[in-house]
Every structure is written in structure tokens, then in C-alpha cells.
Enzyme design. Sequence first.
Site, PDB file in Angstrom:
ATOM      1  N   SER A 218      86.181   6.977  51.627  1.00 38.14           N
ATOM      2  CA  SER A 218      85.226   6.153  49.736  1.00 38.14           C
ATOM      3  C   SER A 218      85.785   5.466  49.721  1.00 38.14           C
ATOM      4  O   SER A 218      84.453   4.502  49.829  1.00 38.14           O
ATOM      5  CB  SER A 218      85.773   6.880  49.091  1.00 38.14           C
ATOM      6  N   ASP A 229      92.603   5.987  46.074  1.00 38.91           N
ATOM      7  CA  ASP A 229      93.562   5.677  47.227  1.00 38.91           C
ATOM      8  C   ASP A 229      92.826   4.695  48.109  1.00 38.91           C
ATOM      9  O   ASP A 229      91.538   5.177  48.162  1.00 38.91           O
ATOM     10  CB  ASP A 229      94.090   6.735  47.564  1.00 38.91           C
ATOM     11  N   ASP A 231      92.072   4.724  52.508  1.00 42.30           N
ATOM     12  CA  ASP A 231      92.739   5.599  53.888  1.00 42.30           C
ATOM     13  C   ASP A 231      92.053   4.476  54.222  1.00 42.30           C
ATOM     14  O   ASP A 231      91.523   3.808  54.663  1.00 42.30           O
ATOM     15  CB  ASP A 231      91.635   6.304  53.943  1.00 42.30           C
ATOM     16  N   ASP A 283      97.330   5.924  52.423  1.00 41.71           N
ATOM     17  CA  ASP A 283      97.872   6.274  53.304  1.00 41.71           C
ATOM     18  C   ASP A 283      97.524   6.098  54.159  1.00 41.71           C
ATOM     19  O   ASP A 283      95.908   5.111  54.779  1.00 41.71           O
ATOM     20  CB  ASP A 283      96.470   7.883  52.653  1.00 41.71           C
ATOM     21  N   LYS A 344      80.560  13.612  44.144  1.00 39.95           N
ATOM     22  CA  LYS A 344      82.479  13.529  44.195  1.00 39.95           C
ATOM     23  C   LYS A 344      82.826  13.791  42.358  1.00 39.95           C
ATOM     24  O   LYS A 344      83.378  14.076  42.503  1.00 39.95           O
ATOM     25  CB  LYS A 344      83.220  12.212  44.891  1.00 39.95           C
ATOM     26  N   TYR A 353      87.839  20.367  44.452  1.00 36.45           N
ATOM     27  CA  TYR A 353      88.233  19.081  45.498  1.00 36.45           C
ATOM     28  C   TYR A 353      89.153  18.777  45.791  1.00 36.45           C
ATOM     29  O   TYR A 353      90.551  18.395  44.936  1.00 36.45           O
ATOM     30  CB  TYR A 353      87.181  17.558  44.315  1.00 36.45           C
TER      31      TYR A 353
END
Length: 677
Positions: A218, A229, A231, A283, A344, A353
Site C-alpha cells: 500500500s 505499516d 512493507d 515489515d 480497503k 480484510y
Amino acid sequence: MNVIKGLYHKKHSFNIIFVQSLMTVIKGLYRNKSSLIALISSRCSCWVYKHIRPTLFIILPSTLEAKGAISRFLYLCDNPNPFLIMNSSNWKAYRLANQQASASDKSGRPNGQRTGPHSTRHQGPRIQNQRVLRALGMTSAISSADPKPVDFVKTNELKECLVTFNVFEPEAETFHRMEVLGSLNRLAKQWLQEELLRRNVPTNVDETGGGNIFTFGSYRLGVHCSGADIDALCVVPRYIDRTDFFKSFLELLKEQPEVKELRAIEEAFVPVMKMKFDGVEIDLLFARLSLHAIPENLDLSSNELLRYLDEKCVRSLNGCRVTDEIIRLVPNADNFMLALRAVKLWAKRRGIYSNSLGFLGGVSWALLLARACQLYPTALPATLLNKFFLVFSQWKWPQPVLLKKPENAGFGFQVWDPRVNLYDRYHLMPIITPAYPHQNSTYNVSESTRTIIMEEFRNGLAITEEVMAGKCGWDRLFETPNFFARYKHYIVLLASSNSAEDQLQWCGYTESKIRHLVSSLERNQLISVAHVHPVCYPSVPLHTNNGQPMALAPGSSAFEVTAEVKTEDGVKTVNGDGKPRHCSMWFIGLAFEQHNVSVDLTYDIMSFTKTLCYQADRSNVSRVGRTIEARYVRRKELRQYLCESLLEGALAAGDKRRRATRDAPSKKRRVEEADGA
């Protein structure tokens, strides 16, 4: 910067004006090279122009990072005008279409009147919807009709509604993320330099590019919300091993005061390192390429990079590669991003989700919406949202959702193909990633979760139809249902451990296994739906409530500060008694095929708990004090586990239904009263 300046000085040849303020931003980022690397990977070779008429932006970046940077910049400037993101090949088609339009209009216009696509302000949307975009997807578009005035109105209403739900990140938080990524990138380069020196690698490797941090998901799509968060992927040359990443780099991160809640999950399907870096959840994945150096302008979309890699590295790279392909395969990235924010938000509010629990994750929702964009390439976000529900409420599963024809690069990696792979034939809701090796992003979906998702699709279609007809507002689409008023029977899953650090890891491991309990319950012929609520509820400390769990609101912190003692075997305990202090819980709603039937769930529950503990022992996840327990409860017994604020409306709805059943006259009584009258 020289490329951008040169294009700026040649603006007269294109009859366009360069965006001056953007140049200032890029100059500022260029002074802080680390932030620039984190934002656009130092790839400033992007072409950014602005038309004389402020109705349309044309952005032609050579890299997706640059495209995301420009998109975020335009959002920060609160630009109300629509803009179109195109690549260099579409730019040629765009100019050709404008030249043809100008030539065809010259004969019918008076002398001196402006010609071309920007002769009037209201023609901006018409230019955006011209058929200059190539055909995308496995089939042709269903409709390429131009938007109607009501579509613009509903799109503006959708934007206003999304603002009230705080899906747009504040400017200060955006720049804080950039600073965090810059700091993480500097740490990664510092670690790589130390590892290369330790291995006696030639010094010129670091000069040409020792490694880099890439973002995906995202954040890279530009649809992340406040508090979401990031990625990220750490790409290193062939001299570095995964074991170095999960040992020496992990130790380096532990030394940083900004890093909190750091944990490594090396045994996961996609090995990941989770942390909070200065308040931002990250992450971080790892991938080692068969290159002697990693240049900062490396294009990860090339299939050649996958040569000689192991499967774990390929899976890690797949996140960036899939994100790049999604943007490349949608006809209008701006409309796609705004509609994706709405999708989302809707999925999270409706409780569907979560990839690990058997629903759809962020990638799967993006792939579904991208397919809807291909079928309706000129639709605005409000219309796209309606068509999204229309298409997938009628989709004939397990027919797969594909954005393009699958390819085989010949590197020997397994791709999703039910004709070859027997296991792929049992996937219930296949949504295939567009980058090689093609995989099903929804392999965790079960019968129950598919039933729930399809029900939500139909409900979303009905609501969006009313919204487009003016019968209600967009806020109705994002209403949150009361999960605890939906079912009469529940299973409470309790995961407990001694310390806060142990509980964090134990919760993540348990949540990844819950879908197996759902599958086991589905095999019971008397159970029609096993609906897991995708929310992990922290409990009050057990020793403060006589050992009984009591859920707090999601996001609350139940980890109190207590003394931790190290025993001889190195196991941390709280207050030295070894009893579980911290607990988290999940709830699974059950719907039975028949009413008033006795169902024994002991075998299903015991099998799950024993299997989970056995797998934890084999995976070296088990610790002293870590326990797992599943209990069956009725709705009226939920008060033992949930506070009144969480149960608000649930028990009242059940009491209302019981009173209605008790007070309603029986059929026989109604017949007798009718005969007597």
C-alpha cells in the site's frame, strides 16, 4: 536533476510548463540523499509537466518509485484537478491523438480560435477518457463510455466521505515516514559495508551499490492511511546470506533506541522481520540477488533477476514485482488509487480484510479492483466502486481473476496452473498475481470465508446502487456490523504467555494457524459457517482478574510493567511464578444447519490445540508458560469475556429477538382466534 532541468528549458517545444514547486521539492530531497533514496530510490529521471490549462497533469516517470513520489506530492499540494499518469509509450499515443484532434477541428473553427485538446477548461475530462490507452486484461473492456456529470459529483462526495474516516495521511506523518525509511536505509548500508569488509569483498562493490531498501504494498501504491505499516524489502548482493540478515542485522537493529517490538520470523513462508521504527510499523523482507552489486536504479521487474535464486528470495521479490505490474496494468492510476482507498476501508470496516485468517489481504483487493478498472477503463472512482461490486458479486468462482496472460520464464519455479498442479484445483477463490512466478494470493480462503465475502459483495452492490441513485450517502457503505449480534454460538480462542515479549510472538504464530481450526469446523456436517472475527482482543493481565481473561478494546495495551526474572534455562517469567500473565483472544461465530441440535465440538477443538502445540515445538516457538485454549460459549455468556462497550447492542439484539419469539402468538392460537371471530 540535470535531466529535469534540461527538459524544463525545452518546455517551449512541448507547449507545456514545468511544475516549479515540484522542482523545489526534489531539490530539497536531493540535499538529503538518504530521504531521496527512500522515496524514489535516487531515480530523478522522471518527466513532469503541467499543461497551460490547469485541468490535467501528465506524468511520465521512468520508475514506479518516482511515480509514487509525484502522486504523494500532488496530494500534499491538495490539487483538486484530475491528473493522468502515463508511461513513455502512451505519451506518443497521447500526442498523436491530440494532433489528429487538432487537424480535424481546424476546418470547423474560426480563424484565431484556439484548437487542440485544451481549448476549453471543460474538455480536460474528455482528454483523459480518450481511447489512447492500450487494451488491458484478458478480455476487452465492458464499457468505455465517458463519465457523466453525476459521476463527478459522486466521486467528490466519495472523497469527502473518505476524509472523515482519516484514510489520507497528514503531511507531517508522510515526511516522518520518509525520514524513517531514510534511517533504515542508512542502517542497512552500514550493515552491508561491515559484512562486505568481514568477507574481504573488493571495496569497489560498495561504490557501485552495496544494497538498497525497496518498498511495496500500500505504501508503494500510495494508498496507505495514517498509522499503516510499511512493507519493505532489503535487496543485497550475492555475498550476503539470509542467516546474516536474521543475525547480524537483527543485532544491529536491537542496538537502535528507535527500534521497538523487534522480532524475526525466519521460519515463515516468506521470512520477515517485524519492528516499530520510531513509531512506524515496518515489515522487512530479505532477498539476495546473484549480482555483485545492487545499483540504486535497479529495476526489479526484470525476470532475469530471478535466475539462480532460491524460492524464498523469489517470494520476497514478488511483493515489489506484483505492485509494479498492478500499476502498469491499470488504465488510470489516479482513479485506481482513490477507489482502492475506498475498497480497503470498506473491507476493514466489514471485517473481511485479513489474508492470514482466510479473507483477502491488501494485494488481493488491489488485484480485484485492478480487474474492474480494466473492464471499465474510463470510469471515475465512484463508478468504479459500483462496478467493482457488480462484477464480483456475480463472479463464477473458482474461475480465476487474471490481469494478464500468465507467462513462463523458464526458470523452473512453480506457477499457479490447475491443469498441472493438483492442489491448485482445490482453490476456492483464485486471484492470480500478474508477475512471474504467478501465484494464487488467496490460497487461504475457505468455504466459510468465501460465503461471507460474497454476501458482502452483494450487500455492497445494493448500497452503491442506492448511493448512485441519490437515496443514501457513502457513509452507509462503511458502516461496521456488530459481529457479536450476528451469531448465537461462538468459540473463544485464548493464547497466553508469561511476558509481553513472548506474547507478541505467540499471538502472531497462533493467528497464522486459526484458519486450520476454521477448516476443521467446516468439515462438521452440522456447521454451515465458521466465521472468524479478524480482530485480536488483548486481555487485562490475568493475575489482576483472578486468572480470568477480559477483552479490552482493540489497540489497547494490556502489557503492564512488571519485574522480569531470568531463570537458569534462560526463560523469562514475570514475578518469578511462571504463571501466564498476558492473554489475547479471538472469536469464531458458528451457524448451524439445523436449530435445537446438539453438536459435540470437543474433537475439533482438541485436535487443533494439540496440533498447534506440536508444530510450535518442532518450529522452536514453544516456550514455558505459552498456552492455547479454545472454549465454546453462547452469546449470553460473552459477558464473561467482553466488556460492555464491546457488547453494546449485541445482547440487546438477542433479548429483543427472544421477546419477539415469546410474545408472538403461535400459529394454532391465531387460527383459533380467527375461527372464533
